[in-house]
Design a protein around this motif. Structure first.
Motif, PDB file in Angstrom:
ATOM      1  N   GLY B 215     -14.180 -60.783  11.254  1.00  0.00           N
ATOM      2  CA  GLY B 215     -13.640 -61.405  10.035  1.00  0.00           C
ATOM      3  C   GLY B 215     -13.023 -60.379   9.101  1.00  0.00           C
ATOM      4  O   GLY B 215     -13.665 -59.407   8.754  1.00  0.00           O
ATOM      5  N   VAL B 216     -11.764 -60.574   8.706  1.00  0.00           N
ATOM      6  CA  VAL B 216     -11.134 -59.647   7.767  1.00  0.00           C
ATOM      7  C   VAL B 216     -11.018 -60.330   6.406  1.00  0.00           C
ATOM      8  O   VAL B 216     -10.345 -61.353   6.274  1.00  0.00           O
ATOM      9  N   THR B 217     -11.676 -59.778   5.390  1.00  0.00           N
ATOM     10  CA  THR B 217     -11.560 -60.313   4.033  1.00  0.00           C
ATOM     11  C   THR B 217     -11.036 -59.201   3.125  1.00  0.00           C
ATOM     12  O   THR B 217     -11.111 -58.029   3.481  1.00  0.00           O
ATOM     13  N   PRO B 218     -10.516 -59.551   1.945  1.00  0.00           N
ATOM     14  CA  PRO B 218      -9.944 -58.523   1.069  1.00  0.00           C
ATOM     15  C   PRO B 218     -10.929 -57.439   0.639  1.00  0.00           C
ATOM     16  O   PRO B 218     -10.526 -56.331   0.332  1.00  0.00           O
ATOM     17  N   THR B 219     -12.215 -57.751   0.618  1.00  0.00           N
ATOM     18  CA  THR B 219     -13.172 -56.749   0.155  1.00  0.00           C
ATOM     19  C   THR B 219     -13.954 -56.108   1.300  1.00  0.00           C
ATOM     20  O   THR B 219     -14.887 -55.362   1.056  1.00  0.00           O
ATOM     21  N   ILE B 220     -13.520 -56.377   2.532  1.00  0.00           N
ATOM     22  CA  ILE B 220     -14.301 -55.893   3.674  1.00  0.00           C
ATOM     23  C   ILE B 220     -14.336 -54.368   3.736  1.00  0.00           C
ATOM     24  O   ILE B 220     -15.269 -53.788   4.263  1.00  0.00           O
ATOM     25  N   GLY B 221     -13.286 -53.721   3.182  1.00  0.00           N
ATOM     26  CA  GLY B 221     -13.224 -52.266   3.255  1.00  0.00           C
ATOM     27  C   GLY B 221     -14.264 -51.577   2.399  1.00  0.00           C
ATOM     28  O   GLY B 221     -14.602 -50.416   2.628  1.00  0.00           O
ATOM     29  N   THR B 222     -14.787 -52.278   1.416  1.00  0.00           N
ATOM     30  CA  THR B 222     -15.671 -51.641   0.439  1.00  0.00           C
ATOM     31  C   THR B 222     -16.921 -51.050   1.082  1.00  0.00           C
ATOM     32  O   THR B 222     -17.226 -49.881   0.889  1.00  0.00           O
ATOM     33  N   MET B 223     -17.637 -51.874   1.860  1.00  0.00           N
ATOM     34  CA  MET B 223     -18.919 -51.413   2.402  1.00  0.00           C
ATOM     35  C   MET B 223     -18.745 -50.319   3.456  1.00  0.00           C
ATOM     36  O   MET B 223     -19.366 -49.252   3.327  1.00  0.00           O
ATOM     37  N   PRO B 224     -17.897 -50.518   4.476  1.00  0.00           N
ATOM     38  CA  PRO B 224     -17.699 -49.412   5.418  1.00  0.00           C
ATOM     39  C   PRO B 224     -17.163 -48.171   4.701  1.00  0.00           C
ATOM     40  O   PRO B 224     -17.555 -47.045   5.022  1.00  0.00           O
ATOM     41  N   GLY B 225     -16.285 -48.375   3.709  1.00  0.00           N
ATOM     42  CA  GLY B 225     -15.733 -47.261   2.948  1.00  0.00           C
ATOM     43  C   GLY B 225     -16.834 -46.486   2.249  1.00  0.00           C
ATOM     44  O   GLY B 225     -16.892 -45.256   2.308  1.00  0.00           O
ATOM     45  N   LEU B 226     -17.729 -47.225   1.627  1.00  0.00           N
ATOM     46  CA  LEU B 226     -18.835 -46.602   0.892  1.00  0.00           C
ATOM     47  C   LEU B 226     -19.747 -45.838   1.848  1.00  0.00           C
ATOM     48  O   LEU B 226     -20.135 -44.696   1.594  1.00  0.00           O
ATOM     49  N   LYS B 227     -20.066 -46.484   2.974  1.00  0.00           N
ATOM     50  CA  LYS B 227     -20.954 -45.844   3.941  1.00  0.00           C
ATOM     51  C   LYS B 227     -20.295 -44.580   4.499  1.00  0.00           C
ATOM     52  O   LYS B 227     -20.956 -43.554   4.673  1.00  0.00           O
ATOM     53  N   ALA B 228     -18.978 -44.680   4.777  1.00  0.00           N
ATOM     54  CA  ALA B 228     -18.271 -43.521   5.314  1.00  0.00           C
ATOM     55  C   ALA B 228     -18.254 -42.405   4.278  1.00  0.00           C
ATOM     56  O   ALA B 228     -18.409 -41.226   4.612  1.00  0.00           O
ATOM     57  N   PHE B 229     -18.090 -42.773   3.025  1.00  0.00           N
ATOM     58  CA  PHE B 229     -18.101 -41.772   1.957  1.00  0.00           C
ATOM     59  C   PHE B 229     -19.472 -41.098   1.888  1.00  0.00           C
ATOM     60  O   PHE B 229     -19.578 -39.875   1.783  1.00  0.00           O
ATOM     61  N   VAL B 230     -20.513 -41.912   1.972  1.00  0.00           N
ATOM     62  CA  VAL B 230     -21.870 -41.367   1.984  1.00  0.00           C
ATOM     63  C   VAL B 230     -22.030 -40.421   3.170  1.00  0.00           C
ATOM     64  O   VAL B 230     -22.593 -39.329   3.045  1.00  0.00           O
ATOM     65  N   ALA B 231     -21.478 -40.841   4.321  1.00  0.00           N
ATOM     66  CA  ALA B 231     -21.568 -40.004   5.512  1.00  0.00           C
ATOM     67  C   ALA B 231     -20.887 -38.663   5.278  1.00  0.00           C
ATOM     68  O   ALA B 231     -21.398 -37.612   5.676  1.00  0.00           O
ATOM     69  N   ALA B 232     -19.726 -38.702   4.603  1.00  0.00           N
ATOM     70  CA  ALA B 232     -18.991 -37.471   4.331  1.00  0.00           C
ATOM     71  C   ALA B 232     -19.779 -36.555   3.408  1.00  0.00           C
ATOM     72  O   ALA B 232     -19.837 -35.340   3.610  1.00  0.00           O
ATOM     73  N   VAL B 233     -20.421 -37.139   2.407  1.00  0.00           N
ATOM     74  CA  VAL B 233     -21.228 -36.346   1.480  1.00  0.00           C
ATOM     75  C   VAL B 233     -22.454 -35.802   2.203  1.00  0.00           C
ATOM     76  O   VAL B 233     -22.841 -34.650   2.051  1.00  0.00           O
ATOM     77  N   PHE B 234     -23.042 -36.661   3.010  1.00  0.00           N
ATOM     78  CA  PHE B 234     -24.223 -36.334   3.801  1.00  0.00           C
ATOM     79  C   PHE B 234     -23.967 -35.094   4.659  1.00  0.00           C
ATOM     80  O   PHE B 234     -24.761 -34.159   4.696  1.00  0.00           O
ATOM     81  N   GLY B 235     -22.842 -35.088   5.345  1.00  0.00           N
ATOM     82  CA  GLY B 235     -22.535 -33.979   6.242  1.00  0.00           C
ATOM     83  C   GLY B 235     -21.994 -32.768   5.504  1.00  0.00           C
ATOM     84  O   GLY B 235     -21.749 -31.738   6.120  1.00  0.00           O
ATOM     85  N   GLY B 236     -21.759 -32.900   4.213  1.00  0.00           N
ATOM     86  CA  GLY B 236     -21.150 -31.821   3.445  1.00  0.00           C
ATOM     87  C   GLY B 236     -19.679 -32.098   3.292  1.00  0.00           C
ATOM     88  O   GLY B 236     -18.913 -31.913   4.238  1.00  0.00           O
ATOM     89  N   ILE B 237     -19.279 -32.573   2.123  1.00  0.00           N
ATOM     90  CA  ILE B 237     -17.912 -33.061   1.994  1.00  0.00           C
ATOM     91  C   ILE B 237     -16.918 -31.910   2.140  1.00  0.00           C
ATOM     92  O   ILE B 237     -17.125 -30.823   1.620  1.00  0.00           O
ATOM     93  N   GLY B 238     -15.887 -32.152   2.907  1.00  0.00           N
ATOM     94  CA  GLY B 238     -14.927 -31.116   3.229  1.00  0.00           C
ATOM     95  C   GLY B 238     -15.063 -30.637   4.663  1.00  0.00           C
ATOM     96  O   GLY B 238     -14.155 -30.060   5.230  1.00  0.00           O
ATOM     97  N   SER B 239     -16.208 -30.939   5.282  1.00  0.00           N
ATOM     98  CA  SER B 239     -16.430 -30.486   6.651  1.00  0.00           C
ATOM     99  C   SER B 239     -16.257 -31.641   7.637  1.00  0.00           C
ATOM    100  O   SER B 239     -16.894 -32.676   7.495  1.00  0.00           O
ATOM    101  N   ILE B 240     -15.364 -31.462   8.625  1.00  0.00           N
ATOM    102  CA  ILE B 240     -15.101 -32.551   9.576  1.00  0.00           C
ATOM    103  C   ILE B 240     -16.284 -32.812  10.515  1.00  0.00           C
ATOM    104  O   ILE B 240     -16.735 -33.946  10.628  1.00  0.00           O
TER     105      ILE B 240
END
Lengths: 387, 300
Positions: B215-240
């Motif tokens: 299902g694609v809704t206009p706000t669907i990006g928010t949660m995966p986006g947030l989790k991915a952002f958390v993941a980036a911070v978790f791993g050390g932001i700036g590091s691939i």
């Protein structure tokens, strides 16, 4: 020069607004408090369609011997309990005499206080949570309640599938979902069944683990009273994991969103609902014509002309509002509120009469199943509690 | 075997969703690495990619619409940078961030306007949407493909950054923005390239994500986006590599909570999201720059 133009424009605007208020003397405003976006957007739009169809049939109403034009004031409460309040305030400040809605109990509860403060009565269309009308005198509803619906579903599960174990999946913070899940849980356990309940958070789209949990629990039925958006994902995931047990849900699932999601998939879906398409041939035909007459209507109904139960309920709700206005003999919201207590009306979904809480007295629900080949609903049975 | 078929679906789901978060997280982490900007619009680019697929596949065959969606998504990412971030290059960092939030809301509301707020059914892509059975657990093929595809893409990306001229320029820009400009690096093209890569991966991520959860809704990006952002911070932001590992950890942990839920008598499923964030707090408590973050040294 610029100042002159602005002041001329402002005078004109003032004149227009004054004439508008003079014209408004013969207009009665019926507020439509429905979601057009968010989780319940699809259902809210279908419910509004029913009202719009009724309005196209009967755009005027005679109140106390004077013919009034009805102004159908539609707002979007965005299926969101926080944003719903501002939508509710708009309806009150627009001078609504009566408010219809909403689809979804959460937003109805959220907007309730605003309506009470504005002294405007509200008629819930398909909000089934008991909390909506409990402890207040301004909220009514024309549909059945979740304790009833939950019990009906529990009876249906144990009678038809001899279910002993049920997995219940509800959405966190959704009054409708949690309420119906809870009443089903109670009723099913009272019948001697075993249940496992889990909740999913707002914005969740990964239902893999929930369906796996249901399989591991060896559930005989899966009860998932959720919004249609989550429902489509749940059905998709159930099909992907080869779930063979029936999926049960309440009135929200009675939508072509579900039919489309289930089409050509190996799933069984059963829902309880307010109205069975084919219950009133004249209404069905008129409704279909109305939907097909306009591209926007067709899009709002999800792209085909299946008549959803919520549409029929919306249709009835509009006529209940007109009947209340007529009975009150005035556009004064307080008088309308008073008139609702003794109102009776026979609509396409059956007889409407309010009890001491302001709930409609209903004792039967229709059970339908999704036909995954034709993409339509099949009638299963009429289920009451006392069986 | 019994235990495996019982619990494998949780692990599969965790690894697969982790892979999808990883593809989005790379976009966050690369942009942050170079611009020190948290690109809040990234989750919405992911959503727009999903919506475009819905609409394009309705009129075009799938093998045309997939590349077209990827190209268009890259174009949108590029345009967003040029229109909303580039004019603010010398402005305070806060202004750019507000601009990013603005873009995020713009995209969400455009999508709301176009879709009318209703969930759109994502098309089934042949082969990758097919149903398969792994050790008695039935799932979609995309679940199994995702982690491998993610790892291949990450290896390619790391190779690009290590071995090519543009990669070297990126590394230089992320070390010291101003000095690399003085050294003759065309900073605008480096930044554009970053957004192009980020959007490309977000488009791939959206293909995989929506094939699974349709299902694609206009706000669907928010949660995966947030989790991915958390993941980036978790791993050390700036590091691939950090972002990728962080994403997998978060995806798996989420599902481990669900797996544990079947063995306990109380319902802990509502802590699914809370757990990922709790983990973040714990990690940041001990390693404030994340798992692989560079140590901040303040120069006097």
């Amino acid at each position: 020069m610029k100042k002159k133009v602005i002041s001329a424009l402002m005078t004109a605007a003032l004149a227009v607004s004054m004439t508008a208020s003079i014209v408004a003397a013969d207009t009665v405003t019926i507020g439509v408090y429905e979601p057009a976006s968010g989780d319940n957007g699809a259902g809210g739009k279908q419910e509004t369609l029913g009202m719009q169809y009724a309005y196209s049939q009967q755009p005027t109403v005679e109140i106390g011997g004077v013919e009034y034009d009805v102004n159908l004031d539609i707002v979007d409460n965005e299926s969101n309990n926080d944003k719903a309040v501002s939508a509710a305030s708009k309806l009150v400040s627009d001078g609504s005499s009566i408010i219809l809605g909403s689809y979804g109990s959460g937003v109805s509860i959220a907007g309730s206080q605003t309506f009470a403060d504005g002294g405007v009565p509200a008629v819930g269309v398909t909000c089934t949570n008991p909390q909506v009308t409990l402890g207040n005198t301004h909220y009514f509803r024309i549909c059945f309640l979740d304790p009833f619906q939950g019990t009906v579903l529990a009876n249906f599960a144990s009678q038809n599938f001899e279910a002993k174990k049920a997995y219940i999946l509800t959405k966190q913070g959704d009054d409708y979902s949690a309420g119906l899940g809870h009443y089903f849980d109670q009723a099913f356990q009272a019948l001697g069944g075993e249940t496992k309940a889990e909740t999913f958070p707002e914005g969740n789209s990964d239902f893999t683990s929930y369906i796996t949990a249901a399989k591991n629990f060896e559930a005989d039925v899966i009860m998932a009273p959720t919004s249609t958006e989550a429902a489509a994902l749940i059905i998709e995931q159930a099909a992907a994991q080869g779930v063979e047990v029936p999926l049960l849900a309440g009135d929200t699932w009675d939508s072509n969103v579900i039919l489309n999601a289930a089409k050509d998939k190996n799933v069984q879906i059963f829902v309880t609902t307010f109205y069975q398409e084919g219950g009133n041939a004249e209404f069905d035909q008129g409704m279909k014509d109305f939907i097909n007459s306009d591209d926007t209507n067709l899009a709002n109904n999800g792209g085909d002309d299946t008549v959803a139960a919520v549409t029929a309920m919306g249709y009835d709700a509009y006529y209940v509002a007109l009947a209340a206005l007529q009975a009150a003999g005035s556009t004064d919201p307080a008088a309308v509120n008073e008139a609702l207590w003794t109102l009776t009306y026979d609509g396409v979904c059956g007889h409407v009469e309010f009890d001491e809480n302001g709930d409609a007295k209903r004792d039967t629900a229709f059970v339908k199943s999704a036909n995954t080949e034709t993409g339509a609903w099949d009638f299963v049975t009429e289920q009451t509690i006392s069986e | 075997m019994e235990w495996l078929s019982r619990n494998l679906p949780y692990l599969l789901a965790g690894i697969s969703v982790g892979g999808q978060y990883a593809l989005i997280a790379i976009g966050y982490t690369m942009v942050y690495g170079i611009l020190r900007l948290i690109n809040f619009a990234h989750g919405d680019i992911f959503m727009v990619a999903g919506l475009m697929m819905v609409y394009l596949s309705a009129s075009l065959p799938i093998y045309v619409s997939i590349p077209l969606v990827i190209v268009l998504t890259v174009l949108i990412g590029f345009t967003v940078e040029r229109v909303a971030y580039k004019p603010l290059r010398s402005a305070p960092r806060m202004s750019v961030m507000i601009s990013a939030i603005g873009v995020s809301y713009l995209l969400q509301n455009l999508a709301l306007y176009i879709t009318g707020g209703l969930a759109q059914q994502y098309p089934a892509i042949p082969w990758i949407s097919d149903q398969i059975t792994v050790f008695g657990a039935s799932t979609k093929r995309v679940t199994v493909i995702t982690p491998f595809l993610t790892i291949i893409l990450v290896v390619l990306l790391v190779a690009l950054i290590k071995n090519t001229k543009i990669g070297m320029a990126m590394r230089a820009a992320s070390k010291d923005f101003e000095t690399s400009q003085l050294m003759g690096i065309k900073i605008n093209s480096v930044i554009s390239m970053t957004f192009i890569i980020g959007s490309f991966l977000a488009a791939i991520g959206s293909l995989l994500f929506f094939s699974n959860y349709t299902g694609v809704t206009p706000t669907i990006g928010t949660m995966p986006g947030l989790k991915a952002f958390v993941a980036a911070v978790f791993g050390g932001i700036g590091s691939i590599p950090g972002a990728v590992i962080g994403a997998f950890i978060i995806g798996i942990c989420e599902n481990l909570v669900m797996m544990a839920n079947q063995y306990v008598s109380i319902d802990i499923s509502n802590f699914k999201d809370a757990f990922a964030f709790l983990l973040l707090i714990i990690i940041l408590f001990f390693k404030p720059t994340g798992l692989f973050g560079e140590k901040q040294t303040d120069k006097v």
